[in-house]
Design an enzyme around this catalytic site. Structure first.
Site, short mmCIF file in Angstrom:
data_model
loop_
_atom_site.label_atom_id
_atom_site.label_comp_id
_atom_site.label_asym_id
_atom_site.label_seq_id
_atom_site.Cartn_x
_atom_site.Cartn_y
_atom_site.Cartn_z
N LYS A 144 -61.81 15.45 -3.35
CA LYS A 144 -61.77 16.87 -3.64
C LYS A 144 -62.98 17.52 -2.98
CE LYS A 144 -61.74 20.24 -7.37
NZ LYS A 144 -61.56 20.48 -8.80
N LYS A 169 -57.41 17.06 -1.75
CA LYS A 169 -57.37 18.49 -2.05
C LYS A 169 -58.49 19.21 -1.33
CE LYS A 169 -58.04 21.45 -5.98
NZ LYS A 169 -58.81 21.54 -7.16
C1 PBG Z 1 -60.73 22.40 -11.89
C2 PBG Z 1 -59.78 22.66 -10.78
C3 PBG Z 1 -59.89 23.57 -9.72
C4 PBG Z 1 -58.69 23.49 -9.02
C5 PBG Z 1 -57.93 22.51 -9.61
N1 PBG Z 1 -58.63 22.00 -10.70
C6 PBG Z 1 -60.94 24.56 -9.41
C7 PBG Z 1 -62.24 24.15 -8.87
O1 PBG Z 1 -62.55 22.96 -8.68
O2 PBG Z 1 -63.03 25.07 -8.68
C8 PBG Z 1 -58.32 24.32 -7.83
C9 PBG Z 1 -56.88 24.60 -7.68
C10 PBG Z 1 -56.52 25.69 -6.75
O3 PBG Z 1 -57.36 26.32 -6.09
O4 PBG Z 1 -55.32 25.95 -6.66
N2 PBG Z 1 -61.91 21.80 -11.55
#
Ligand code: PBG
Length: 327
Positions: A194, A247
């Protein structure tokens, strides 16, 4: 002219093109992310994500029914609590927003597969993904909380948990806690790779989870890095992750492919809020055709090696897939 090879031959007929197509997409591989809020009779549009809403539990069924009709059978739940605190206690409250949403979905829509996003940032007053020690997120302290949240989500009716916090060691902490509480068959889909990405902007509007100070770069990955993605994926598999996620998706197809080559577990790609917002804005301006762009972007993720595609366009994609309109 004599040519030994004429690649155009296999493109000359639409039926033949479909016969030799290398990437086939199936609605069973789609996951739709849904936002659930406290309150009643709420269906609030998210300004930066036109066509996406925050639902109160009593209205979330409208969307779940539409998804099932379209052939989407997996949903990832995000809870937005009314109150946030330093320890994100709403994330593990037995009557927390996501726990009640999971229980209600289990009761009313038993044919839906329920994935729970597992993080603290929607629940903490400071918006960081863990417990703070001064201005830093305390990794090891946070693990205790993540384990507690996982158990509480499984008890509420989650079929799968998906940790998105990026703490070190969280997969093994969560696996251990689930096993100790009898949830040996609850899979962990780890947001292993991520990146700290500007593509999450609209999500943070939706969930009110932008960090109150600083950013997430001390736990989410630097987008200049590729080897580190492989390290994160390998570590999570060692710790017992059942599915590895990459992601965002659209600008990270190289990483999806590398991870796919490295691991022998299913790979998920999350097409995030900013990807949705960009496509919507360009289509609203008349610059792009939504159906074609959404299909092409999804095909890219699958072609790169994704087995699972998490998308705010899941319902539309399922329809394109079923009607054979893709491509
Ligand atoms: C929670 C989370 C996030 C997303 C998924 N789980 C936000 C982040 O890390 O700031 C992002 C999902 C999206 O942008 O569609 N941590």
């Amino acid at each position: 002219m004599e040519l030994a090879n004429r690649p155009r031959r296999l493109r000359s007929n639409p039926l033949l093109r479909k016969m030799v197509r290398e990437t086939r997409m199936d609605p069973a591989s789609l996951v739709y992310p849904i936002f659930v809020v406290e309150g009643e009779n709420k269906k609030e549009e998210i300004p930066s994500m036109p066509g996406q809403y925050r639902y109160s539990i009593d209205r979330m069924g409208e969307k779940l029914a539409e998804l099932l009709d379209a052939g989407v059978t997996s949903v990832m739940f995000f809870g937005i609590p009314a109150q946030k605190d330093e320890f994100g206690s709403g994330a593990y409250a037995p009557d927390g927003i996501v726990q009640r949403a999971l229980a209600s979905a289990k009761r009313e829509f038993p044919s839906i597969y329920r994935v729970a996003d597992l993080c603290m940032c929607e629940y903490t007053s400071h918006g960081h993904c863990g417990i703070l020690c001064g201005q830093e997120v305390d990794n090891d302290k946070t693990l205790e909380y993540l384990a507690k949240i996982a158990v509480s989500q499984a008890q509420a009716g989650a079929d799968m948990v998906a940790p998105s916090d990026m703490m070190d060691g969280r997969v093994s902490a969560i696996r251990k806690a689930l096993d100790q509480n009898g949830f040996i068959n609850t899979p962990v889909m780890a947001y292993s790779v991520k990146y700290a990405s500007a593509f999450y902007g609209p999500f943070r509007d939706a969930a009110g989870s932008a960090p109150a100070f600083g950013d997430r770069r001390s736990y989410q990955m630097d987008y200049h890095n590729r080897r580190e993605a492989l390290k994160e994926a390998a570590l999570d598999i060692e710790e017992g992750a059942d599915i590895i996620m990459v992601k965002p998706a659209m600008a990270y197809a190289d990483i999806i492919r590398e991870v796919r080559t490295l691991v022998d577990v299913p790979v998920a790609a999350y097409s995030v809020s900013g990807e949705y917002a960009m496509i919507k804005a360009a289509c609203a301006a008349g610059f792009l055709d939504e159906g074609q762009i959404v299909s092409e972007a999804a095909a890219c993720a699958y072609r790169a090696g994704a087995d699972i595609y998490i998308s705010y366009f899941a319902k539309e994609l399922a329809a394109y897939m079923k009607e054979g309109k893709l491509g």
